[in-house]
Design an enzyme around this catalytic site. Structure first.
Site, PDB file in Angstrom:
ATOM      1  N   SER A   1      -3.284   5.981 -14.881  1.00 21.13           N
ATOM      2  CA  SER A   1      -3.441   7.645 -14.680  1.00 21.13           C
ATOM      3  C   SER A   1      -2.752   8.488 -15.681  1.00 21.13           C
ATOM      4  O   SER A   1      -2.952  10.003 -15.426  1.00 21.13           O
ATOM      5  CB  SER A   1      -1.882   7.173 -13.214  1.00 21.13           C
ATOM      6  OG  SER A   1      -2.214   7.077 -12.869  1.00 21.13           O
TER       7      SER A   1
ATOM      8  N   PHE B   1      -8.460   0.732   0.564  1.00 21.08           N
ATOM      9  CA  PHE B   1      -8.211  -0.176  -0.548  1.00 21.08           C
ATOM     10  C   PHE B   1      -8.906  -1.716   0.179  1.00 21.08           C
ATOM     11  O   PHE B   1      -9.401  -2.247  -1.300  1.00 21.08           O
ATOM     12  CB  PHE B   1      -6.950  -0.539   0.289  1.00 21.08           C
ATOM     13  CG  PHE B   1      -6.326  -1.172  -1.333  1.00 21.08           C
ATOM     14  CD1 PHE B   1      -5.650   0.168  -2.560  1.00 21.08           C
ATOM     15  CD2 PHE B   1      -5.461  -1.752  -1.663  1.00 21.08           C
ATOM     16  CE1 PHE B   1      -5.063  -0.110  -3.455  1.00 21.08           C
ATOM     17  CE2 PHE B   1      -5.047  -2.704  -3.037  1.00 21.08           C
ATOM     18  CZ  PHE B   1      -4.799  -1.939  -3.991  1.00 21.08           C
ATOM     19  N   ALA B   2      -8.758  -1.731   1.283  1.00 19.85           N
ATOM     20  CA  ALA B   2      -9.442  -3.430   1.423  1.00 19.85           C
ATOM     21  C   ALA B   2     -11.261  -3.516   1.001  1.00 19.85           C
ATOM     22  O   ALA B   2     -11.983  -3.871   0.267  1.00 19.85           O
ATOM     23  CB  ALA B   2      -9.401  -3.216   3.129  1.00 19.85           C
TER      24      ALA B   2
ATOM     25  N   TYR C   1       4.026  11.336  -5.562  1.00 18.87           N
ATOM     26  CA  TYR C   1       3.253  11.339  -6.326  1.00 18.87           C
ATOM     27  C   TYR C   1       1.180  10.486  -5.951  1.00 18.87           C
ATOM     28  O   TYR C   1       1.883  10.205  -4.776  1.00 18.87           O
ATOM     29  CB  TYR C   1       3.378   9.485  -7.638  1.00 18.87           C
ATOM     30  CG  TYR C   1       2.236   9.739  -8.774  1.00 18.87           C
ATOM     31  CD1 TYR C   1       2.646  10.591  -9.319  1.00 18.87           C
ATOM     32  CD2 TYR C   1       1.543   9.050  -8.423  1.00 18.87           C
ATOM     33  CE1 TYR C   1       1.944   9.957 -10.896  1.00 18.87           C
ATOM     34  CE2 TYR C   1       0.504   8.551  -9.463  1.00 18.87           C
ATOM     35  CZ  TYR C   1       0.848   9.148 -10.626  1.00 18.87           C
ATOM     36  OH  TYR C   1       0.155   8.837 -11.644  1.00 18.87           O
ATOM     37  N   SER C   2       0.476  11.500  -5.880  1.00 19.70           N
ATOM     38  CA  SER C   2      -0.715  12.047  -4.804  1.00 19.70           C
ATOM     39  C   SER C   2      -1.962  11.593  -5.772  1.00 19.70           C
ATOM     40  O   SER C   2      -1.853  12.498  -6.659  1.00 19.70           O
ATOM     41  CB  SER C   2      -0.465  12.745  -4.032  1.00 19.70           C
ATOM     42  OG  SER C   2      -1.883  12.565  -3.603  1.00 19.70           O
ATOM     43  N   ASN C   3      -2.954  10.712  -5.827  1.00 19.84           N
ATOM     44  CA  ASN C   3      -4.327  11.010  -6.630  1.00 19.84           C
ATOM     45  C   ASN C   3      -5.082  11.710  -6.387  1.00 19.84           C
ATOM     46  O   ASN C   3      -5.324  12.573  -6.684  1.00 19.84           O
ATOM     47  CB  ASN C   3      -4.572   9.625  -6.516  1.00 19.84           C
ATOM     48  CG  ASN C   3      -4.585   7.617  -7.487  1.00 19.84           C
ATOM     49  OD1 ASN C   3      -3.749   8.159  -8.114  1.00 19.84           O
ATOM     50  ND2 ASN C   3      -3.410   7.497  -6.775  1.00 19.84           N
TER      51      ASN C   3
ATOM     52  N   GLY D   1      -0.222   4.010 -16.834  1.00 14.11           N
ATOM     53  CA  GLY D   1      -1.481   3.922 -16.848  1.00 14.11           C
ATOM     54  C   GLY D   1      -1.370   2.793 -15.351  1.00 14.11           C
ATOM     55  O   GLY D   1      -1.309   1.621 -16.041  1.00 14.11           O
TER      56      GLY D   1
END
Length: 373
Positions: free
Chosen positions: A86, A147-148, A182-184, A321
């Site tokens: 990040s 994620f999986a 917080y969001s990518n 990060g």
């Protein structure tokens, strides 16, 4: 808030079993015995390696413990490149703010204006909300299926629109501007807007506007799974795999793109954040926007791609990060005259977070020339 990163990995396939002694701490303690001991504690707690670079305005110390690679064993040196996750967000925010300064973008521009129909309620989500995480958009990285699939094959390429579609399949956390989360996803959208406004690839813009002007020779926005040059391998620890350490160095950067794809080393991260806080990358008006905080907690605020945090020895500015297998922190003082970088090429778990926090706090106190509290 200090640990904002891709969440702890829970399920791993095809774990690589290695000897428990593979990550023994280094015995030498040069430059700062207490900080060296703190890094050795990180390795003793399960980190494959750890490094710290501290600039207190008068001198710079560089310390390492553990290894850059478990098999075949390779020493960890301060120059090692890492996936910096990040920290990429700060680079992207700087490019966006430069375009704002050139009047090619406005912070009040909406997602709908630049990317019609891409996200629900896009007419009420502004570029500023994307950069300071107040859009309310779901973080695609928290999607269980994503994620999986990522763990099963981290080398699988994805497009930004695929990532946004994952986020769109979840309800927002709150109405635009109604909170902080917080969001990518925010930075995937910001990257697309920057490309649309400039007509150029984001990777090229970061290289031309930040990497080259600052002479960041060990920093890249990679397009492949490879990390160029001498680098630390990233690992998932036995507590995550259920077996031994798993090498997860090879990750397709498209899975995180504008939210976390970049690679760098400690020297380059220091140079970047010090230059940013000194005002070398942005015009004064955009520098003020960068530092305008959203207060998240009594000791933590978020600017436009920048942490503003009160630690025990003083206020710091920077980012962390986190990407599977790697974690790092880069902090400077307000003037950009002092800095620390702490990096570890192992996915943090419950055993590692306390010793990492201790090492980080000690490094920050060294940066300010103060004894730790």
């Amino acid at each position: 808030m200090r640990h904002a990163s891709i969440r702890t990995l829970l399920v791993i396939c095809a774990a690589l079993v290695l000897p428990a002694t593979a990550a023994a701490p280094a015995s030498a303690a040069r430059g700062d015995p207490a900080l060296q001991a703190a890094l050795d504690d990180v390795v003793a707690a399960g980190g494959t390696g750890a490094l710290a670079v501290v600039d207190d305005g008068r001198r710079t110390i560089q310390l390492t413990s553990g290894v850059a690679r478990l098999e075949p064993r390779q020493a960890l040196r301060p120059s090692a490149r890492f996936r910096v996750g990040s920290d990429t967000k700060t680079f992207v925010s700087v490019v966006a703010l430069q375009l704002v300064g050139e009047r090619r973008l406005r912070l009040t521009d909406t997602v709908e204006h630049w990317l019609p129909g891409l996200v629900p309620n896009g007419q009420n989500i502004t570029l500023r909300m994307l950069l300071n995480h107040t859009s309310g958009l779901f973080d695609y990285g928290a999607d269980e299926t994503f994620f999986a699939e990522f763990l099963a094959d981290p080398t699988r390429p994805r497009t930004p629109r695929e990532l946004i579609a994952i986020a769109n399949s979840h309800p927002p956390s709150f109405e635009p501007g109604g909170g902080w989360s917080y969001s990518n996803t925010n930075y995937i959208l910001a990257g697309l807007i920057v490309e649309k406004a400039s007509g150029r690839a984001l990777e090229r813009l970061v290289e031309q506007r930040v990497i080259r002007p600052l002479g960041l020779r060990s920093t890249a926005f990679p397009a492949t799974t490879r990390i160029a040059g001498y680098h630390a391998h990233g690992y998932l620890p036995p507590s995550v795999t259920g077996a031994g350490y798993r090498d997860i160095t090879a990750v397709d950067p498209s899975s995180v793109w504008a939210a976390g794809a970049m690679t760098s080393n400690a020297t380059d991260l220091r140079t970047f954040y010090e230059a940013l806080l000194r005002g070398r990358l942005l015009a004064p008006a955009q520098q003020r926007e960068l530092l305008t905080p959203v207060v998240v907690a009594p000791t933590f605020s978020y600017g436009l791609g920048l942490f503003i945090e009160q630690l025990s020895c003083g206020p710091v500015f920077g980012h962390n990060g986190g990407i599977p297998g790697y974690v790092s922190w880069t902090y400077t003082d307000r003037a950009g005259e002092r800095s620390i970088v702490l990096m570890m090429p192992t996915q943090p778990d419950d055993a590692l977070f306390p010793v990492l926090t201790k090492a980080l706090d000690l490094a920050v106190c060294r940066m300010f020339g103060r004894p730790p509290l």
